[in-house]
Design an enzyme around this catalytic site. Structure first.
Site: not given
Ligand SMILES: Nc1c(N[C@@H]2O[C@H](COP(=O)(O)O)[C@@H](O)[C@H]2O)[nH]c(=O)[nH]c1=O
Ligand SMILES: [Zn+2]
Length: 412
Positions: A93, A124, A133, A219, A253, A339, A344
């Site tokens: 955001e 967040c 945000c 392969w 890898l 493998g 398993a």
């Molecule tokens: N990367 C991301 C979010 N990430 C949220 O924020 C947490 C990480 O917070 P911080 O340690 O501050 O970066 C992550 O675990 C997830 O819950 N949220 C969003 O709105 N937009 C974003 O682009």
């Molecule tokens: Zn955020």
């Protein structure tokens, strides 16, 4: 049409999800719930799919954080876009707001005021490595927020949506929810189960063999399938193999793609009886970690360290301990390319949630030719592990079958 999240009431304050609350969170993020009515308009869907396209630019680089994309639309025009590039950097955001002239270095018109922002994950609402945000969106004066899926992180879990609504912003939740969830299935798994998502990938012939009786395996599948494996690796945080695979196949890898993310290459070896000149220690294009047990072969450890390979001694080297260690390191997804014996034991210990089986239309025969999964100790068909959410598609001349093991909450 809206489907207000219930997660906040369910469990926002708990760091540990219980089996019951996991079900609530799973249905809030769009997993294990019956198909819902389409949410939002076709335009909303298009913008959300654009968010996912942007989010994918950081594939494999954001753990322990999710992949997130954001698009700001004003009067039907895109005025800002962004994605979360890696943990510790601003969220999607913030980049989209900056592109729309909010908080930009040079003063510009704020094109986000009165606009709609599309975000693939709920904004967040907490102070983590970055500020919330939700507050940034409120301050920028956005009129509407369209969210792909609820954030299962207990620090957010519906709180971001509630905060935006409390500030009088219209919030629509669940546009292209299943596509949003699919992109972040490993992040969701990590949060809910405190382990990385374990993906077992193998390639076998139509008669179920991964190599000939003499061990020759290159392969089994077509070039197209091998390209698909390289893409899969680019989206994962780590690839695990056992000592046997290093000794027999001497693999690289890596993703073999310019600018693609190379996951950490992890070798599990209890006694470190490994070749001194394996490709893994001689190629620096991806980092390598050898997991072993306390006190194993100190001379070989020294040799590995000299070649830039990281060595970590665990008290007990088992698939679950390896996954617990990789969880602590912040990983969301781990690809098992091992493998049959290790596969398993990884399955038996619950270290595998998802299976990707490439099936090549070839028959090599051989009653003792190796198979993808070794002995699980089952004697009757009723004990067979059935996969859920199974799908299949053709890749080159092969068939790729995908499915998930039913998930149980981790008791730890
Ligand atoms: N990367 C991301 C979010 N990430 C949220 O924020 C947490 C990480 O917070 P911080 O340690 O501050 O970066 C992550 O675990 C997830 O819950 N949220 C969003 O709105 N937009 C974003 O682009
Ligand atoms: Zn955020």
């Amino acid at each position: 049409m809206d489907n207000s999240p219930v997660v906040a009431q369910a469990d926002a304050s708990l760091a540990n999800y219980t089996q019951e609350s996991i079900h609530l969170v799973e249905s809030a993020v769009g997993l294990n719930s019956p198909p819902k009515e389409k949410i939002g308009s076709d335009f909303d869907s298009r913008m959300m799919l654009r968010c996912l396209e942007l989010a994918r630019r950081a594939l494999g680089r954001t753990s322990p954080n999710p992949l997130v994309g954001a698009v700001i639309v004003k009067d039907g025009e895109i005025v800002g876009e962004g994605f979360h590039p890696r943990a510790g950097e601003p969220h999607a955001e913030v980049f989209a707001l900056r592109a729309a002239g909010v908080g930009a270095a040079s003063p510009q018109e704020n094109r986000a005021r009165g606009a709609t922002i599309y975000v693939s994950l709920e904004p967040c609402n907490h102070y983590g490595r970055t500020p919330p945000c939700s507050e940034g969106l409120i301050q920028a004066g956005v009129a509407k927020v369209v969210v792909g899926m609820v954030d299962p992180n207990p620090l957010v879990a519906g709180g971001g949506i509630a905060r935006l609504r409390a500030a009088g912003i219209e919030v629509l939740v669940g546009v292209e929810e299943s596509a949003c969830h699919q992109l972040n299935e490993a992040f969701v798994h990590r949060i809910l189960y405190k382990r990385p998502l374990g993906i077992l990938k193998y390639a076998m012939t139509l008669d179920g063999k991964i190599a000939t009786t003499s061990g020759h395996s290159a392969w089994v599948t077509s070039q197209e399938a091998r390209n698909e494996v390289h893409q899969l690796r680019a989206a994962c945080d780590a690839i695990i193999v056992g000592g046997n695979t290093v000794r027999q196949d001497n693999p690289y890898l890596t993703t073999r793609q310019v600018e693609a993310h190379n996951p950490l290459r992890v070798v599990m070896s209890r006694h470190l009886n490994l070749p001194e000149s394996a490709h893994l220690w001689q190629t620096a294009d991806a980092p390598t970690l050898v997991l072993t047990e306390k006190g194993a072969n100190p001379d070989f450890q020294e040799l590995l360290l000299k070649q830039g390979v990281e060595v970590v001694e665990l008290t007990l080297l088992t698939p679950d301990k390896a996954m617990a260690y990789l969880y602590e390191r912040g990983f969301c997804s781990v690809l098992w390319e091992c493998g049959g014996t290790l596969a398993a034991s990884a399955i038996a210990q619950g270290a595998v949630q998802k299976v990707l089986a490439f099936i090549a239309p070839k028959i090599i025969g051989g009653s003792i030719a190796p198979t993808p999964v070794g002995d699980l100790g089952f004697t009757t068909m009723t004990e067979a592990l059935s996969l859920e959410r199974v799908s299949w598609r053709v890749v080159g001349s092969d068939c790729l079958v995908e499915g998930y093991f039913p998930q149980k909450a981790n008791s730890q």
